[in-house]
Design a protein around this motif. Structure first.
Motif, PDB file in Angstrom:
ATOM      1  N   LYS A 150      11.150   8.488  -5.060  1.00 48.61           N
ATOM      2  CA  LYS A 150      12.312   9.202  -4.552  1.00 48.61           C
ATOM      3  C   LYS A 150      13.226   8.203  -3.846  1.00 48.61           C
ATOM      4  O   LYS A 150      12.914   7.031  -3.747  1.00 48.61           O
ATOM      5  CB  LYS A 150      11.864  10.286  -3.579  1.00 48.61           C
ATOM      6  CG  LYS A 150      10.989  11.334  -4.238  1.00 48.61           C
ATOM      7  CD  LYS A 150      10.544  12.375  -3.245  1.00 48.61           C
ATOM      8  CE  LYS A 150       9.635  13.370  -3.935  1.00 48.61           C
ATOM      9  NZ  LYS A 150       9.041  14.310  -3.016  1.00 48.61           N
ATOM     10  N   ALA A 151      14.366   8.677  -3.332  1.00 48.40           N
ATOM     11  CA  ALA A 151      15.338   7.779  -2.697  1.00 48.40           C
ATOM     12  C   ALA A 151      14.736   7.073  -1.485  1.00 48.40           C
ATOM     13  O   ALA A 151      14.914   5.873  -1.294  1.00 48.40           O
ATOM     14  CB  ALA A 151      16.585   8.549  -2.295  1.00 48.40           C
ATOM     15  N   SER A 152      14.010   7.801  -0.648  1.00 43.95           N
ATOM     16  CA  SER A 152      13.398   7.177   0.529  1.00 43.95           C
ATOM     17  C   SER A 152      12.327   6.173   0.121  1.00 43.95           C
ATOM     18  O   SER A 152      12.143   5.146   0.766  1.00 43.95           O
ATOM     19  CB  SER A 152      12.803   8.240   1.446  1.00 43.95           C
ATOM     20  OG  SER A 152      11.786   8.969   0.773  1.00 43.95           O
ATOM     21  N   HIS A 153      11.656   6.457  -0.969  1.00 45.21           N
ATOM     22  CA  HIS A 153      10.634   5.539  -1.461  1.00 45.21           C
ATOM     23  C   HIS A 153      11.274   4.267  -2.008  1.00 45.21           C
ATOM     24  O   HIS A 153      10.705   3.179  -1.900  1.00 45.21           O
ATOM     25  CB  HIS A 153       9.805   6.200  -2.550  1.00 45.21           C
ATOM     26  CG  HIS A 153       9.141   7.462  -2.098  1.00 45.21           C
ATOM     27  ND1 HIS A 153       8.773   8.452  -2.977  1.00 45.21           N
ATOM     28  CD2 HIS A 153       8.797   7.908  -0.876  1.00 45.21           C
ATOM     29  CE1 HIS A 153       8.225   9.445  -2.308  1.00 45.21           C
ATOM     30  NE2 HIS A 153       8.225   9.136  -1.028  1.00 45.21           N
ATOM     31  N   ALA A 211      12.389  -1.562  -1.779  1.00 49.73           N
ATOM     32  CA  ALA A 211      13.329  -2.670  -1.592  1.00 49.73           C
ATOM     33  C   ALA A 211      12.913  -3.551  -0.419  1.00 49.73           C
ATOM     34  O   ALA A 211      12.964  -4.785  -0.508  1.00 49.73           O
ATOM     35  CB  ALA A 211      14.740  -2.135  -1.384  1.00 49.73           C
ATOM     36  N   LEU A 212      12.490  -2.943   0.683  1.00 46.45           N
ATOM     37  CA  LEU A 212      11.995  -3.716   1.828  1.00 46.45           C
ATOM     38  C   LEU A 212      10.789  -4.551   1.427  1.00 46.45           C
ATOM     39  O   LEU A 212      10.664  -5.709   1.830  1.00 46.45           O
ATOM     40  CB  LEU A 212      11.627  -2.790   2.983  1.00 46.45           C
ATOM     41  CG  LEU A 212      12.775  -2.184   3.760  1.00 46.45           C
ATOM     42  CD1 LEU A 212      12.238  -1.170   4.766  1.00 46.45           C
ATOM     43  CD2 LEU A 212      13.555  -3.263   4.475  1.00 46.45           C
ATOM     44  N   ILE A 239       0.835  -1.203   0.000  1.00 48.97           N
ATOM     45  CA  ILE A 239       0.000   0.000   0.000  1.00 48.97           C
ATOM     46  C   ILE A 239       0.869   1.252   0.000  1.00 48.97           C
ATOM     47  O   ILE A 239       0.618   2.205  -0.748  1.00 48.97           O
ATOM     48  CB  ILE A 239      -0.959  -0.017   1.208  1.00 48.97           C
ATOM     49  CG1 ILE A 239      -1.999  -1.120   1.026  1.00 48.97           C
ATOM     50  CG2 ILE A 239      -1.636   1.329   1.387  1.00 48.97           C
ATOM     51  CD1 ILE A 239      -2.827  -1.400   2.263  1.00 48.97           C
ATOM     52  N   ILE A 240       1.928   1.243   0.798  1.00 49.89           N
ATOM     53  CA  ILE A 240       2.826   2.398   0.858  1.00 49.89           C
ATOM     54  C   ILE A 240       3.512   2.618  -0.490  1.00 49.89           C
ATOM     55  O   ILE A 240       3.586   3.751  -0.980  1.00 49.89           O
ATOM     56  CB  ILE A 240       3.856   2.226   1.987  1.00 49.89           C
ATOM     57  CG1 ILE A 240       3.159   2.295   3.344  1.00 49.89           C
ATOM     58  CG2 ILE A 240       4.945   3.277   1.898  1.00 49.89           C
ATOM     59  CD1 ILE A 240       4.045   1.923   4.516  1.00 49.89           C
ATOM     60  N   VAL A 241       3.995   1.541  -1.112  1.00 46.90           N
ATOM     61  CA  VAL A 241       4.645   1.659  -2.415  1.00 46.90           C
ATOM     62  C   VAL A 241       3.671   2.196  -3.449  1.00 46.90           C
ATOM     63  O   VAL A 241       4.004   3.085  -4.250  1.00 46.90           O
ATOM     64  CB  VAL A 241       5.229   0.304  -2.864  1.00 46.90           C
ATOM     65  CG1 VAL A 241       5.647   0.316  -4.322  1.00 46.90           C
ATOM     66  CG2 VAL A 241       6.402  -0.075  -1.985  1.00 46.90           C
ATOM     67  N   PHE A 242       2.450   1.695  -3.450  1.00 44.16           N
ATOM     68  CA  PHE A 242       1.436   2.175  -4.390  1.00 44.16           C
ATOM     69  C   PHE A 242       1.184   3.667  -4.206  1.00 44.16           C
ATOM     70  O   PHE A 242       1.118   4.428  -5.178  1.00 44.16           O
ATOM     71  CB  PHE A 242       0.134   1.387  -4.216  1.00 44.16           C
ATOM     72  CG  PHE A 242      -0.986   1.917  -5.058  1.00 44.16           C
ATOM     73  CD1 PHE A 242      -1.022   1.653  -6.417  1.00 44.16           C
ATOM     74  CD2 PHE A 242      -1.993   2.678  -4.502  1.00 44.16           C
ATOM     75  CE1 PHE A 242      -2.050   2.147  -7.208  1.00 44.16           C
ATOM     76  CE2 PHE A 242      -3.026   3.169  -5.278  1.00 44.16           C
ATOM     77  CZ  PHE A 242      -3.060   2.900  -6.628  1.00 44.16           C
ATOM     78  N   LEU A 243       1.057   4.106  -2.955  1.00 42.57           N
ATOM     79  CA  LEU A 243       0.822   5.524  -2.692  1.00 42.57           C
ATOM     80  C   LEU A 243       2.007   6.386  -3.120  1.00 42.57           C
ATOM     81  O   LEU A 243       1.821   7.495  -3.630  1.00 42.57           O
ATOM     82  CB  LEU A 243       0.516   5.739  -1.211  1.00 42.57           C
ATOM     83  CG  LEU A 243      -0.824   5.169  -0.735  1.00 42.57           C
ATOM     84  CD1 LEU A 243      -0.960   5.338   0.774  1.00 42.57           C
ATOM     85  CD2 LEU A 243      -1.977   5.836  -1.457  1.00 42.57           C
TER      86      LEU A 243
END
Length: 64
Positions: free
Chosen positions: A25-28, A33-34, A13-17
């Protein structure tokens, strides 16, 4: 197993958002990767691997 699946769903869900809202971005990329590492430890991993291998063989067989 329940904790792993919950983590995979939450990270998905976080990746989709991230992709939908801001681009990657780099933090994304770290969260993505996680998500990949957690997904690799689930029961879905062999199906994903088989699908990737099928796609690779399909693309490898295309003659230009």
């Amino acid at each position: 197993m329940i904790l792993t699946c919950s983590g995979v769903v939450l990270l998905a869900i976080i990746v989709f958002l991230f992709f939908k809202k801001d681009g990657l971005k780099a933090s994304h990329a770290v969260v993505t990767a996680l998500f990949g590492f957690y997904l690799a430890s689930t029961q879905v991993a062999p199906s994903i691997r088989a699908g990737g291998e099928s796609l690779a063989s399909l693309l490898g067989g295309i003659k230009f």
